[in-house]
Design a protein around this motif. Structure first.
Motif, PDB file in Angstrom:
ATOM      1  N   ASP A 268       0.867  -1.170   0.000  1.00  0.00           N
ATOM      2  CA  ASP A 268       0.000   0.000   0.000  1.00  0.00           C
ATOM      3  C   ASP A 268       0.908   1.225   0.000  1.00  0.00           C
ATOM      4  O   ASP A 268       2.139   1.120   0.019  1.00  0.00           O
ATOM      5  CB  ASP A 268      -0.918  -0.009   1.230  1.00  0.00           C
ATOM      6  N   GLU A 269       0.331   2.395  -0.068  1.00  0.00           N
ATOM      7  CA  GLU A 269       1.125   3.616  -0.056  1.00  0.00           C
ATOM      8  C   GLU A 269       1.912   3.716   1.253  1.00  0.00           C
ATOM      9  O   GLU A 269       1.394   3.454   2.340  1.00  0.00           O
ATOM     10  CB  GLU A 269       0.210   4.833  -0.209  1.00  0.00           C
ATOM     11  N   VAL A 270       3.181   4.078   1.133  1.00  0.00           N
ATOM     12  CA  VAL A 270       4.040   4.209   2.311  1.00  0.00           C
ATOM     13  C   VAL A 270       3.716   5.542   2.977  1.00  0.00           C
ATOM     14  O   VAL A 270       4.332   6.575   2.713  1.00  0.00           O
ATOM     15  CB  VAL A 270       5.523   4.124   1.918  1.00  0.00           C
ATOM     16  N   ALA A 271       2.713   5.519   3.833  1.00  0.00           N
ATOM     17  CA  ALA A 271       2.252   6.720   4.532  1.00  0.00           C
ATOM     18  C   ALA A 271       1.418   6.280   5.722  1.00  0.00           C
ATOM     19  O   ALA A 271       0.942   5.135   5.786  1.00  0.00           O
ATOM     20  CB  ALA A 271       1.435   7.625   3.613  1.00  0.00           C
ATOM     21  N   GLY A 272       1.284   7.184   6.680  1.00  0.00           N
ATOM     22  CA  GLY A 272       0.489   6.883   7.860  1.00  0.00           C
ATOM     23  C   GLY A 272      -0.169   8.138   8.403  1.00  0.00           C
ATOM     24  O   GLY A 272       0.368   9.245   8.276  1.00  0.00           O
ATOM     25  N   LEU A 273      -1.356   7.949   8.991  1.00  0.00           N
ATOM     26  CA  LEU A 273      -2.124   9.045   9.576  1.00  0.00           C
ATOM     27  C   LEU A 273      -2.539   8.631  10.980  1.00  0.00           C
ATOM     28  O   LEU A 273      -3.080   7.534  11.173  1.00  0.00           O
ATOM     29  CB  LEU A 273      -3.358   9.360   8.720  1.00  0.00           C
ATOM     30  N   TRP A 274      -2.276   9.514  11.941  1.00  0.00           N
ATOM     31  CA  TRP A 274      -2.602   9.235  13.329  1.00  0.00           C
ATOM     32  C   TRP A 274      -3.355  10.419  13.935  1.00  0.00           C
ATOM     33  O   TRP A 274      -3.230  11.557  13.477  1.00  0.00           O
ATOM     34  CB  TRP A 274      -1.334   8.977  14.148  1.00  0.00           C
ATOM     35  N   LEU A 275      -4.124  10.111  14.971  1.00  0.00           N
ATOM     36  CA  LEU A 275      -4.883  11.122  15.698  1.00  0.00           C
ATOM     37  C   LEU A 275      -4.374  11.175  17.124  1.00  0.00           C
ATOM     38  O   LEU A 275      -4.273  10.147  17.805  1.00  0.00           O
ATOM     39  CB  LEU A 275      -6.375  10.798  15.689  1.00  0.00           C
ATOM     40  N   MET A 276      -4.041  12.373  17.581  1.00  0.00           N
ATOM     41  CA  MET A 276      -3.607  12.560  18.958  1.00  0.00           C
ATOM     42  C   MET A 276      -4.804  12.872  19.854  1.00  0.00           C
ATOM     43  O   MET A 276      -5.894  13.200  19.374  1.00  0.00           O
ATOM     44  CB  MET A 276      -2.581  13.697  19.045  1.00  0.00           C
ATOM     45  N   ARG A 277      -4.579  12.804  21.140  1.00  0.00           N
ATOM     46  CA  ARG A 277      -5.660  12.999  22.095  1.00  0.00           C
ATOM     47  C   ARG A 277      -6.231  14.415  22.031  1.00  0.00           C
ATOM     48  O   ARG A 277      -7.409  14.637  22.260  1.00  0.00           O
ATOM     49  CB  ARG A 277      -5.155  12.693  23.506  1.00  0.00           C
ATOM     50  N   ASN A 278      -5.401  15.388  21.692  1.00  0.00           N
ATOM     51  CA  ASN A 278      -5.841  16.791  21.665  1.00  0.00           C
ATOM     52  C   ASN A 278      -6.370  17.204  20.290  1.00  0.00           C
ATOM     53  O   ASN A 278      -6.280  18.357  19.914  1.00  0.00           O
ATOM     54  CB  ASN A 278      -4.693  17.710  22.069  1.00  0.00           C
ATOM     55  N   ARG A 279      -6.865  16.231  19.516  1.00  0.00           N
ATOM     56  CA  ARG A 279      -7.462  16.468  18.196  1.00  0.00           C
ATOM     57  C   ARG A 279      -6.428  17.005  17.191  1.00  0.00           C
ATOM     58  O   ARG A 279      -6.759  17.786  16.303  1.00  0.00           O
ATOM     59  CB  ARG A 279      -8.645  17.430  18.279  1.00  0.00           C
ATOM     60  N   THR A 280      -5.221  16.588  17.361  1.00  0.00           N
ATOM     61  CA  THR A 280      -4.152  16.948  16.429  1.00  0.00           C
ATOM     62  C   THR A 280      -3.873  15.757  15.524  1.00  0.00           C
ATOM     63  O   THR A 280      -3.700  14.629  16.000  1.00  0.00           O
ATOM     64  CB  THR A 280      -2.873  17.342  17.187  1.00  0.00           C
ATOM     65  N   LEU A 281      -3.842  16.018  14.242  1.00  0.00           N
ATOM     66  CA  LEU A 281      -3.571  14.986  13.247  1.00  0.00           C
ATOM     67  C   LEU A 281      -2.083  14.973  12.933  1.00  0.00           C
ATOM     68  O   LEU A 281      -1.442  16.031  12.795  1.00  0.00           O
ATOM     69  CB  LEU A 281      -4.374  15.234  11.977  1.00  0.00           C
ATOM     70  N   TYR A 282      -1.545  13.779  12.805  1.00  0.00           N
ATOM     71  CA  TYR A 282      -0.115  13.593  12.506  1.00  0.00           C
ATOM     72  C   TYR A 282      -0.014  12.760  11.241  1.00  0.00           C
ATOM     73  O   TYR A 282      -0.460  11.604  11.205  1.00  0.00           O
ATOM     74  CB  TYR A 282       0.572  12.903  13.674  1.00  0.00           C
ATOM     75  N   LEU A 283       0.578  13.344  10.205  1.00  0.00           N
ATOM     76  CA  LEU A 283       0.698  12.688   8.902  1.00  0.00           C
ATOM     77  C   LEU A 283       2.174  12.527   8.571  1.00  0.00           C
ATOM     78  O   LEU A 283       2.960  13.473   8.678  1.00  0.00           O
ATOM     79  CB  LEU A 283       0.009  13.511   7.810  1.00  0.00           C
ATOM     80  N   SER A 284       2.540  11.329   8.157  1.00  0.00           N
ATOM     81  CA  SER A 284       3.904  11.039   7.742  1.00  0.00           C
ATOM     82  C   SER A 284       3.866  10.218   6.466  1.00  0.00           C
ATOM     83  O   SER A 284       3.040   9.301   6.337  1.00  0.00           O
ATOM     84  CB  SER A 284       4.658  10.286   8.842  1.00  0.00           C
ATOM     85  N   PHE A 285       4.745  10.545   5.530  1.00  0.00           N
ATOM     86  CA  PHE A 285       4.746   9.834   4.251  1.00  0.00           C
ATOM     87  C   PHE A 285       6.155   9.873   3.676  1.00  0.00           C
ATOM     88  O   PHE A 285       7.028  10.625   4.141  1.00  0.00           O
ATOM     89  CB  PHE A 285       3.744  10.457   3.270  1.00  0.00           C
ATOM     90  N   LEU A 286       6.390   9.056   2.662  1.00  0.00           N
ATOM     91  CA  LEU A 286       7.700   8.940   2.023  1.00  0.00           C
ATOM     92  C   LEU A 286       7.553   9.235   0.541  1.00  0.00           C
ATOM     93  O   LEU A 286       6.720   8.632  -0.147  1.00  0.00           O
ATOM     94  CB  LEU A 286       8.274   7.532   2.225  1.00  0.00           C
ATOM     95  N   VAL A 287       8.341  10.184   0.056  1.00  0.00           N
ATOM     96  CA  VAL A 287       8.287  10.571  -1.354  1.00  0.00           C
ATOM     97  C   VAL A 287       9.711  10.712  -1.885  1.00  0.00           C
ATOM     98  O   VAL A 287      10.668  10.909  -1.123  1.00  0.00           O
ATOM     99  CB  VAL A 287       7.523  11.905  -1.549  1.00  0.00           C
ATOM    100  N   MET A 288       9.833  10.612  -3.201  1.00  0.00           N
ATOM    101  CA  MET A 288      11.086  10.888  -3.886  1.00  0.00           C
ATOM    102  C   MET A 288      10.904  12.186  -4.672  1.00  0.00           C
ATOM    103  O   MET A 288      10.059  12.268  -5.567  1.00  0.00           O
ATOM    104  CB  MET A 288      11.484   9.743  -4.818  1.00  0.00           C
ATOM    105  N   VAL A 289      11.677  13.194  -4.319  1.00  0.00           N
ATOM    106  CA  VAL A 289      11.498  14.542  -4.846  1.00  0.00           C
ATOM    107  C   VAL A 289      12.697  14.897  -5.719  1.00  0.00           C
ATOM    108  O   VAL A 289      13.847  14.605  -5.361  1.00  0.00           O
ATOM    109  CB  VAL A 289      11.344  15.570  -3.713  1.00  0.00           C
ATOM    110  N   THR A 290      12.416  15.520  -6.845  1.00  0.00           N
ATOM    111  CA  THR A 290      13.452  16.088  -7.705  1.00  0.00           C
ATOM    112  C   THR A 290      13.286  17.601  -7.673  1.00  0.00           C
ATOM    113  O   THR A 290      12.270  18.118  -8.126  1.00  0.00           O
ATOM    114  CB  THR A 290      13.336  15.561  -9.144  1.00  0.00           C
ATOM    115  N   VAL A 291      14.255  18.295  -7.111  1.00  0.00           N
ATOM    116  CA  VAL A 291      14.181  19.744  -6.950  1.00  0.00           C
ATOM    117  C   VAL A 291      15.280  20.407  -7.762  1.00  0.00           C
ATOM    118  O   VAL A 291      16.342  19.831  -8.014  1.00  0.00           O
ATOM    119  CB  VAL A 291      14.303  20.153  -5.466  1.00  0.00           C
TER     120      VAL A 291
END
Length: 504
Positions: free
Chosen positions: A230-253
């Motif tokens: 599946d997509e290499v990413a994750g979404l979590w919810l903290m107790r204080n209604r804060t969302l935490y998103l982490s993902f992996l990408v390959m970027v060409t800048v």
């Protein structure tokens, strides 16, 4: 007819079978045979059928995120026998010869599929129920004091794949982490317990229904996501209604580069993130405690560079001068790429310098050895020129002079000057031969009364030709001596200035 077809019209079914087959097949299965294959018949069959419906009812009856835990208990408990039942039903479909039995087993199988879909939908609904009915995903969260939405960012540099000096780009794998608080969520923290005391995992599909910051990397040329199962990413919810998103990408800048000091150049590639829609008064970025981290093997992945990650900077990005869009909050960090030049020293600088020194050996050969001195100087010159052509083909293509161009220009110049020095020596030698021939020429025989010379016509050396011969010999000696001193000293002075300038 089979016992389980008592609800059907046997006469109509028999007519259908006669119409569909040339030789009607007889239902040879009975309840005992059905139980042998499926393991379920009679009351057990009805019980399993009702169990599937009960699972659907139980799932759809529980609102909110608690559906997730309810489904987990069902899948680990009550759902397992039903799953076994479905597998046996699928096996029986391919074995039953009676069309009516096939129809019934197909209906039960479809019911199981509907149950599985209901489970998946309940998983999504349990997370979507976090959002109130009046939730607008295109409207950013409002803070009580009207301050900008605080979005925390950090990223981990896991790998630098390539630095393209011709395209002036850098390709790297980055793992960004983004956090933001959304007080509109319907959540009080009751599910933060056991293994999820800090972070409660959510489905990534939840982001399709919720507001999220529109962050992107500045000067980004291309970006690719990583997908394995599946997509290499994750979404979590903290107790204080804060969302935490982490993902992996390959970027060409894009990485603007200057090569005046090549191969001793140092490139500063910037990696910055900002918001496209929201200005600095609506969305404010800040660095998380993790900041910027990178793999310890990151430098080893670039054999031609030494890497240094510069400290984090919070800045403001201006889209243009006097444009409608207001400045946006931005986070920036630099990656310093220092080229390793040890290979260039051994493969380019030292050999080319040695060929220049070899050309100076002609200063110690007699001027009479014209072929030897000429071949030596020309060979050294052609070798340095061919080396420069090879180096230029692999160096960055620019319309300005680089450090390596200056080096080879001076090396070629010294070889050409050695050749001109030898040509000057040959010219002086020819002038000496002419003066010597004129100085030793015999005088004409005349009488003593007319010429005033000694009897017998003894030749007399004209003083102007003799002085000219001696003068040319002194020039040759001093010119050869000056060449032996001037060329090494001049080349040493050039090296002192060159290496001081480009290695400082």
């Amino acid at each position: 007819m089979c016992g389980h077809r008592g609800r059907l019209d046997s006469t109509k079914d028999q007519e259908d079978e006669d119409n569909n087959y040339e030789q009607p097949r007889k239902c040879t299965r009975d309840n005992a045979r059905e139980k042998e294959i499926t393991g379920i018949s009679g009351p057990a069959k009805n019980s399993s059928y009702k169990k599937i419906q009960a699972v659907i009812t139980t799932i759809t009856a529980q609102p909110g995120i608690t559906n997730v835990r309810g489904i987990n208990s069902l899948c680990s408990g009550d759902w397992s026998p039903s799953r076994t039942y479905v597998e046996r039903v699928l096996q029986a479909v391919s074995l039953v010869e009676c069309d009516s039995a096939r129809a019934f087993l197909f209906a039960v199988t479809m019911e199981a599929v509907i149950c599985f879909v209901a489970v998946m939908m309940a998983l999504a609904e349990g997370q979507v129920d976090l959002l109130p009915a009046n939730y607008l995903k295109h409207v950013r969260p409002k803070t009580p004091d009207g301050s900008p939405v605080q979005v925390g960012v950090s990223w981990h540099l896991s790998r630098i794949h390539q630095v393209d000096i011709n395209a002036m780009t850098m390709q790297l794998s980055v793992q960004p982490s983004v956090t933001w608080a959304d007080p509109r969520l319907n959540y009080s923290g009751e599910d933060h317990r056991d293994d999820h005391a800090h972070l409660l995992p959510l489905n990534l599909e939840f982001l399709q229904h919720a507001w999220k910051p529109d962050l992107f990397f500045l000067d980004m040329r291309d970006v690719k996501k990583f997908d394995v199962i599946d997509e290499v990413a994750g979404l979590w919810l903290m107790r204080n209604r804060t969302l935490y998103l982490s993902f992996l990408v390959m970027v060409t800048v894009d990485c603007p580069m200057r090569f005046q000091a090549y191969p001793f150049d140092v490139q500063n590639c910037s990696l910055a993130m900002t918001s496209y829609e929201y200005n600095h008064e609506e969305l404010s970025l800040f660095w998380l405690a993790e900041g910027i981290s990178y793999s310890h093997q990151l430098t080893d992945q670039l054999p031609g560079y030494d890497l240094l990650v510069l400290p984090e900077v919070v800045t403001t990005h201006h889209w243009c001068h006097d444009c409608i869009l207001e400045p946006a909050s931005a986070l920036q960090s630099g990656i310093l790429l220092s080229r390793r030049y040890s290979a260039h020293l051994l493969n380019v600088y030292v050999p080319s310098a040695l060929f220049v020194v070899v050309a100076w050996a002609s200063f110690f050969w007699p001027p009479e050895v014209v072929p030897g001195r000429t071949v030596l100087v020309i060979t050294s010159l052609l070798t340095v020129v061919s080396m420069y052509a090879a180096v230029r083909s692999s160096s960055p293509h620019t319309d300005y002079v680089k450090a390596i161009d200056i080096w080879f220009f001076v090396c070629i110049l010294f070889n050409v000057l050695v050749m001109l020095q030898f040509a000057t020596v040959i010219t002086i030698r020819r002038c000496q031969e002419t003066a010597k021939s004129a100085a030793v020429a015999p005088a004409p025989k005349v009488t003593v009364l007319l010429s005033g010379t000694d009897p017998g016509g003894v030749p007399r050396l004209p003083s102007p030709d003799l002085e000219r011969l001696k003068k040319l010999q002194r020039w040759e000696y001093h010119f050869e001596l000056a060449s032996k001193v001037f060329f090494p000293v001049a080349f040493a002075m050039f090296n002192l200035v060159y290496w001081t300038r480009f290695l400082s």
